[in-house]
Write a protein that holds these residues in place. Structure first.
Motif, PDB file in Angstrom:
ATOM      1  N   GLU A   1      22.249  29.232 -16.081  1.00 47.60           N
ATOM      2  CA  GLU A   1      23.407  30.016 -15.646  1.00 47.60           C
ATOM      3  C   GLU A   1      23.947  30.927 -16.740  1.00 47.60           C
ATOM      4  O   GLU A   1      25.052  31.444 -16.616  1.00 47.60           O
ATOM      5  CB  GLU A   1      24.505  29.089 -15.126  1.00 47.60           C
TER       6      GLU A   1
ATOM      7  N   ASP B   1      25.168  34.526 -13.946  1.00 41.36           N
ATOM      8  CA  ASP B   1      26.164  34.073 -14.913  1.00 41.36           C
ATOM      9  C   ASP B   1      27.605  34.396 -14.510  1.00 41.36           C
ATOM     10  O   ASP B   1      28.482  34.384 -15.370  1.00 41.36           O
ATOM     11  CB  ASP B   1      25.871  34.698 -16.285  1.00 41.36           C
ATOM     12  N   ASN B   2      27.867  34.665 -13.267  1.00 42.00           N
ATOM     13  CA  ASN B   2      29.233  35.015 -12.850  1.00 42.00           C
ATOM     14  C   ASN B   2      30.066  33.761 -12.568  1.00 42.00           C
ATOM     15  O   ASN B   2      30.563  33.542 -11.455  1.00 42.00           O
ATOM     16  CB  ASN B   2      29.205  35.916 -11.611  1.00 42.00           C
ATOM     17  N   TYR B   3      30.199  32.926 -13.577  1.00 42.81           N
ATOM     18  CA  TYR B   3      30.954  31.690 -13.462  1.00 42.81           C
ATOM     19  C   TYR B   3      31.953  31.606 -14.609  1.00 42.81           C
ATOM     20  O   TYR B   3      31.849  32.319 -15.612  1.00 42.81           O
ATOM     21  CB  TYR B   3      30.025  30.471 -13.489  1.00 42.81           C
ATOM     22  N   VAL B   4      32.903  30.722 -14.481  1.00 43.39           N
ATOM     23  CA  VAL B   4      33.891  30.512 -15.532  1.00 43.39           C
ATOM     24  C   VAL B   4      34.395  29.074 -15.453  1.00 43.39           C
ATOM     25  O   VAL B   4      34.486  28.484 -14.358  1.00 43.39           O
ATOM     26  CB  VAL B   4      35.072  31.504 -15.405  1.00 43.39           C
TER      27      VAL B   4
ATOM     28  N   SER C   1      37.082  32.552  -6.685  1.00 51.78           N
ATOM     29  CA  SER C   1      36.803  33.578  -7.684  1.00 51.78           C
ATOM     30  C   SER C   1      38.089  34.111  -8.283  1.00 51.78           C
ATOM     31  O   SER C   1      39.106  34.221  -7.582  1.00 51.78           O
ATOM     32  CB  SER C   1      36.001  34.729  -7.067  1.00 51.78           C
TER      33      SER C   1
ATOM     34  N   ASN D   1      34.435  39.600 -10.644  1.00 51.65           N
ATOM     35  CA  ASN D   1      34.786  38.356  -9.968  1.00 51.65           C
ATOM     36  C   ASN D   1      33.888  37.233 -10.471  1.00 51.65           C
ATOM     37  O   ASN D   1      32.649  37.329 -10.392  1.00 51.65           O
ATOM     38  CB  ASN D   1      34.638  38.504  -8.454  1.00 51.65           C
ATOM     39  N   ARG D   2      34.524  36.188 -10.994  1.00 57.65           N
ATOM     40  CA  ARG D   2      33.787  35.029 -11.490  1.00 57.65           C
ATOM     41  C   ARG D   2      34.268  33.774 -10.771  1.00 57.65           C
ATOM     42  O   ARG D   2      35.477  33.557 -10.632  1.00 57.65           O
ATOM     43  CB  ARG D   2      33.974  34.868 -13.008  1.00 57.65           C
ATOM     44  N   GLN D   3      33.324  32.955 -10.379  1.00 57.51           N
ATOM     45  CA  GLN D   3      33.646  31.736  -9.651  1.00 57.51           C
ATOM     46  C   GLN D   3      34.062  30.633 -10.620  1.00 57.51           C
ATOM     47  O   GLN D   3      33.356  30.353 -11.595  1.00 57.51           O
ATOM     48  CB  GLN D   3      32.444  31.279  -8.825  1.00 57.51           C
TER      49      GLN D   3
ATOM     50  N   ILE E   1      32.822  31.252 -20.644  1.00 54.91           N
ATOM     51  CA  ILE E   1      32.003  32.103 -19.777  1.00 54.91           C
ATOM     52  C   ILE E   1      30.562  32.036 -20.278  1.00 54.91           C
ATOM     53  O   ILE E   1      30.315  32.021 -21.495  1.00 54.91           O
ATOM     54  CB  ILE E   1      32.544  33.548 -19.801  1.00 54.91           C
TER      55      ILE E   1
ATOM     56  N   HIS F   1      25.476  36.295 -21.438  1.00 53.29           N
ATOM     57  CA  HIS F   1      24.750  37.220 -20.562  1.00 53.29           C
ATOM     58  C   HIS F   1      23.427  37.559 -21.241  1.00 53.29           C
ATOM     59  O   HIS F   1      23.305  38.540 -21.962  1.00 53.29           O
ATOM     60  CB  HIS F   1      25.598  38.488 -20.344  1.00 53.29           C
TER      61      HIS F   1
END
Length: 807
Positions: free
Chosen positions: A130, A136-139, A160, A167-169, A189, A192
């Motif tokens: 991830e 990689d749009n996570y937090v 999100s 927008n990060r989930q 985070i 990337h």
């Protein structure tokens, strides 16, 4: 046990019978024990307590730093370690939830939480993979952020939030106790990792590596494999790397790596308070010896009635331990207050400072210290008193005890005071060296004029600067409105403020470089044309940037130190440098004076080879055409700077209400923050040295006062036979000066012996600075003579008739 109970009860009665002696002794010990407990709390919380992760002994850190590409290669090739990496110091705008908020975040590899074996409070941590671009749009949120911004709502999991326009989930919330890599981090985070973005992948963040030893692997084996990997990784870069990069890479326990910067300071402070405690013990021992002299009759009667030496010694030691226990209890109160002051005095960035508190280990330390202290200061009086095999009862009762043999060794008392003076001199010399170092550091020319300059960070979303023109228009409007504001004489932008705590580094190619460094690492300042004028940075050669540099040939300006290093005995004007991701060479058009950008002790870190300035509007990369979004605006004001913060926010809000303004501060405040660490260390050493000096003076005064009281008859006879008051004064001062001067000489010699331990904390002054040593020796001699003068003056006023009549 019954005999011990009797000793305790009798000891309490004797202490209660002498409240003055008890109060002075307890207070003296409480100061020493309290100071040691407070400093030990720091040492315990920062250096000794294991890291709050499972099996912390298996956690290590790699001493080098690596970009994303090199780390991915390490993750694939190294077999002895489970590796993870992180990039601290990133910030993100949280938008879409009312007023925009700037949050401190850390970019992490997907394995970080599993390597640390850190479990979330809510949700989950990152899965492997991830941290790859597109996945990689996570937090993950910190507990504090979850509570403050999301009201602790568990339903936020899976939703999100908008960070930097992306927008990060939210997949998890970490426990309140999880503060890696520091307490400043509010969210995590994923990295990337995108090999297609060659520059960011191989020259972006150079990050530290943390790891966990695999089963049955020792740290020596891991260290050998990392060094082997380091020899191979050079071939993976798309350009040549300098041979000095990570040349001394190693593997060390993670805890050692995290606290390496503060270890020496804490050990020095602990040594300083230990000396204070020893001085306090010597003082109380002298007080106890004086008190023993008044108990001759009691002790002789005990001997005459059959008490043995061990029984007398045990009784006296019991009283000493009781005194020390009382001092320890009061010392805990002083330690609690002192610890609060220490937390406030130490820089906020001190690692693991949040873990410092008075726990059971600290309480055990205080209890043990009180017992040892009681034995130390009680041993000499106990041995001295019990060493006399008691006179016969008639001798003990003769004249009510007056004129009997005094069971006190004047030589022992003088030796104790000489030791006090020696320890005090050692501490005062250390404090003097730190004061001179702090004075030199605080008067360093930072390379800019801090007066009347106010700065603020402006942090639009990265998406705003996806197109250079849009970002340039925004900042051009900001500068124009600020320049037209009342009291502002000039305004400019810079990506990294001097002494601001951030490092801006890029690899540059230097034309005709013959030093063996193919692409040395530079400190890269991205600025607007008025920056040098706004900050008061002098131009030594060439010209500053002009508006015409926007469209003309690319240019750069270097610092004087950089010019000397790469073009010795030549002019740097007209030479060329090039950023690794650029095709065109930049012509050097100016040379500025050196600026202390990193800290006040050095211009840049020793692993950075030079400093270059480039125009803000000519820094778009060839790959993304983006320019830096996060910039610091600096304004020079003609008068009052108090309204600058409101001015910054008004201007930025009028242009874009979604852009946060933070860290509004004057450059004077920035410079003050830069000396916060040496200032805190120096202030603590000065405090301990002052306390040691006070206790030393009290010790001298006590010994001479006792001497005068015991020589009253002798002094009376001398004066009756014709001695002048001046002769008596000189007699007593000479007596005190002997052990005072011995103490001063011993202290100076001891300071020479341990001075090298202090060398790493000094700037601009040698650890064996003769001026400091001579000044302290003279001052301490005068101070000790002053302490001798007071009882000596009392002795010269003795009336011989009254003294002889009394005897």
């Amino acid at each position: 046990m019954r005999a011990v109970w009797q000793d305790l009860c009798y000891g309490l009665r004797m202490l209660a019978k002498n409240p003055g002696f008890t109060a002075i002794a307890v207070l003296t010990l409480a100061l020493g024990i309290g100071a040691n407990t407070a400093i030990f709390s720091l040492v315990d919380g920062i250096l000794l307590q294991p890291l709050p992760y499972a099996s912390p002994e298996q956690l290590v850190s790699v001493t080098g730093s690596y970009p994303r590409g090199a780390f991915v290669a390490m993750r694939e090739q190294v077999r002895t370690l489970e590796v993870a990496t992180y990039a601290e110091g990133h910030e993100f705008n949280l938008t879409g939830r009312g007023e925009p908020v700037r949050l401190a975040g850390t970019l992490v590899s997907a394995e970080l939480f599993s390597v640390l074996n850190a479990l979330p409070e809510q949700g989950r941590t990152f899965y492997p993979g991830e941290d790859v671009a597109g996945q990689d749009n996570y937090v993950i949120l910190s507990h504090a952020l979850w509570q403050q911004r999301f009201a602790g709502d568990p339903a936020i999991m899976g939703r999100s939030i908008e960070l930097e326009g992306v927008n990060r989930q939210v997949v998890g919330v970490m426990p309140e106790s999880f503060r890696f890599p520091s307490a400043k981090t509010e969210l995590w985070i994923p990295l990337h990792n995108d090999p297609r973005a060659v520059f960011e992948y191989w020259a972006g963040d150079f990050m530290p590596v943390v790891a966990r030893l695999r089963r049955a692997v020792g740290i020596a084996e891991a260290r050998a494999e990392i060094r082997t990997f380091q020899s191979r990784v050079f071939g993976l870069f798309p350009w040549a790397m300098p041979a000095s990069w990570n040349a001394d890479v190693s593997v060390v326990p993670l805890q050692n790596g995290m606290v390496a910067d503060v270890r020496v300071r804490l050990v020095l402070l602990l040594a300083a308070v230990a000396l204070v405690l020893l001085i306090a013990c010597a003082n109380v021992a002298n007080l106890t010896l004086s008190r023993s002299a008044t108990r001759e009759k009691e002790i002789n009667i005990r001997f005459a009635l059959g008490a043995g030496r061990q029984r007398i010694a045990r009784q006296l030691l019991t009283e000493s331990v009781l005194l020390a226990s009382m001092g320890g209890l009061l010392g805990l109160f002083f330690a609690s207050a002192g610890l609060s002051l220490l937390r406030a005095a130490l820089p906020a960035g001190t690692p693991r400072l949040a873990d410092v508190h008075i726990n059971w280990q600290v309480l055990a330390f205080t209890g043990g210290l009180a017992m040892i202290t009681g034995l130390i200061f009680g041993l000499a009086p106990a041995l001295q008193s019990s060493s006399h095999q008691g006179q016969v009862l008639s001798d003990a009762l003769k004249s009510g005890g007056r004129g009997s043999v005094v069971f006190v060794s004047q030589r022992l008392r003088s030796s104790l005071v000489a030791g006090e003076v020696a320890f005090a001199v050692l501490l005062v010399i250390a404090a003097g060296l730190l004061l001179r170092s702090f004075w030199a550091l605080s008067h360093v020319n930072p390379g800019f004029r801090a007066q009347q300059v106010v700065t603020a960070r402006i942090t639009p979303n990265e998406s705003l600067c996806n197109h250079a023109a849009r970002c340039l228009d925004f900042y051009r409007d900001v500068l124009e409105q600020l320049r037209n504001s009342p009291g502002v004489t000039s305004a400019a932008l810079v990506n990294t403020l001097p002494l601001g705590g951030r490092v801006s580094k890029r690899s540059l190619q230097v034309e005709d470089l013959n030093s063996g460094e193919i692409s040395p690492l530079f400190w890269l300042d991205i600025i607007t044309p008025d920056y040098f004028r706004t900050m008061g940075i002098s131009l030594l050669a060439g010209r500053p940037f002009a508006d015409s540099d926007t469209t003309g040939a690319p240019v750069a300006i270097v610092s004087a130190e950089t010019a000397r290093r790469f073009w010795p005995n030549k002019s740097a004007i007209g030479k060329h440098v090039r950023l690794l991701d650029e095709k065109e060479w930049r012509t050097i058009v100016g040379v500025t004076e050196d600026v202390r950008a990193y800290d006040l002790q050095q211009n840049v870190p020793n692993w950075i080879r030079g400093t270059a300035y480039v125009p803000y509007n000519r820094t778009a990369t060839l790959e993304t055409r983006r320019i830096p979004a996060d910039m610091t605006v600096a304004i020079r004001m003609a008068s009052d700077t108090a309204q600058a913060g409101a001015m910054f926010r008004r201007v930025v809000t009028d242009l874009n209400p979604q852009v946060p303004v933070s860290e509004v501060k004057t450059m004077r405040a920035v410079v003050s923050e830069a000396v916060a660490t040496p200032a805190s260390t120096t202030s603590l050493f000065v405090t301990f040295a002052g306390l040691a000096l006070l206790l030393g003076m009290i010790g001298i005064y006590g010994v001479l006062s006792f001497l005068v009281s015991k020589r009253t008859r002798e002094i009376g006879i001398r004066m009756a036979l014709g001695a002048q008051r001046r002769d008596v004064l000189l007699l007593i001062i000479k007596e005190g000066a002997k052990f005072s001067l011995v103490g001063v000489l011993l202290g100076v010699a001891g300071a020479f012996g341990v001075s090298r331990l202090l060398a790493s904390q000094l700037y601009g002054v040698s650890a064996t600075d003769p001026i400091t040593y001579a000044t302290v020796a003279i001052a301490m001699t005068l101070v000790t003579l002053l302490a001798c003068y007071i009882p000596a003056r009392r002795a010269m006023r003795i009336d011989p008739l009254v003294a002889l009549r009394y005897e």
